[in-house]
Design an enzyme around this catalytic site. Sequence first.
Site, PDB file in Angstrom:
ATOM      1  N   LEU A  17       0.823  -1.209   0.000  1.00  0.00           N
ATOM      2  CA  LEU A  17       0.000   0.000   0.000  1.00  0.00           C
ATOM      3  C   LEU A  17       0.856   1.257   0.000  1.00  0.00           C
ATOM      4  CD1 LEU A  17      -2.686  -1.026   2.689  1.00  0.00           C
ATOM      5  CD2 LEU A  17      -2.679  -1.498   0.232  1.00  0.00           C
ATOM      6  N   VAL A  57      10.003   3.177  12.617  1.00  0.00           N
ATOM      7  CA  VAL A  57       8.963   4.132  13.021  1.00  0.00           C
ATOM      8  C   VAL A  57       8.744   4.172  14.524  1.00  0.00           C
ATOM      9  CG1 VAL A  57       7.759   4.051  10.804  1.00  0.00           C
ATOM     10  CG2 VAL A  57       7.074   2.448  12.624  1.00  0.00           C
ATOM     11  N   TYR A 158      -3.327  -7.996  16.328  1.00  0.00           N
ATOM     12  CA  TYR A 158      -3.497  -7.157  15.138  1.00  0.00           C
ATOM     13  C   TYR A 158      -4.758  -6.297  15.259  1.00  0.00           C
ATOM     14  CZ  TYR A 158      -3.837  -5.932  10.170  1.00  0.00           C
ATOM     15  OH  TYR A 158      -3.929  -5.258   8.981  1.00  0.00           O
ATOM     16  N   LYS A 162      -4.933  -2.178  15.375  1.00  0.00           N
ATOM     17  CA  LYS A 162      -5.639  -1.424  14.343  1.00  0.00           C
ATOM     18  C   LYS A 162      -6.888  -0.735  14.902  1.00  0.00           C
ATOM     19  CE  LYS A 162      -2.889  -2.172  10.883  1.00  0.00           C
ATOM     20  NZ  LYS A 162      -2.125  -1.056  10.281  1.00  0.00           N
ATOM     21  N   PHE A 191      -6.432  -7.242   0.775  1.00  0.00           N
ATOM     22  CA  PHE A 191      -5.671  -6.611  -0.293  1.00  0.00           C
ATOM     23  C   PHE A 191      -4.518  -7.488  -0.764  1.00  0.00           C
ATOM     24  CE2 PHE A 191      -8.091  -2.934   0.297  1.00  0.00           C
ATOM     25  CZ  PHE A 191      -7.705  -1.951  -0.619  1.00  0.00           C
TER      26      PHE A 191
END
Length: 252
Positions: A17, A57, A158, A162, A191
């Site tokens: 993405l 990050v 997860y 999210k 995806f």
Amino acid sequence: MNIQNKVAIVTGGCSGLGLATAIMLSEQGAHVHVFDIQEKSEALERLHTVTYHQVDVTNEEHVRKAIDAIIIADKALHICINCAGIAPAAKVYGKSGVMSLDLFKKTIEINLIGTFNVLRLAIEKMVLNEAIDSQDKGIIINTASIAAFEGQIGQAAYAASKGGVASLALPLARDLARENIRVNTIAPGLFETPMMAGMPEKALKSLQNMPEYPKRLGLPEDYAFTVKYLIESTYVNAECIRLDAATRLPAK
């Protein structure tokens, strides 16, 4: 917001993405900076208008140094797209016993804390931009998942990470309203990304049948198109957009 000549960060931009988003922004004339812990990908290498920064990050110093380098090079920062993330699968209790606490912590740290770490340091620079005719100084777009709302078996870590990302949009938008900075979230469904790579063919076919219409997995370009819409649509703020072709995840 007009994308042309704007300065953008895309985390997780070496693949999936994030890569599709970096390509879209580059094609629209933005100055794009990719943050990724992975080595610079071959696809990214071909994008001469994109600058790569090897960044963890979750590391404040890494992120701050990279953003400072952006300001030195491009004098401003307008767009921050957070795509970096991991999707480990593990039951809270299974054949091997209870889930590893380290796995849960790592998932939260990368997906939620990493997202927050980047956006907060990006905002620090965005507030310095001029708002012309009450237009945006900046925009943040985070990546959640439909697992935030319909987490499947084995997705506790997860889904929790999210879910946290999805819940950030409104309080952040309220915090930043006086600064003319918008915050939105995209919650992708199923995806075609590297996370799907290596899945058995039978499992992939089953996943492709889950969306109501169209009957296919989402493409990274679908995500990038939605990013473009959110950047350009000034009245969209604090939203979490499901991008899933009406998919509702079953338990397994």
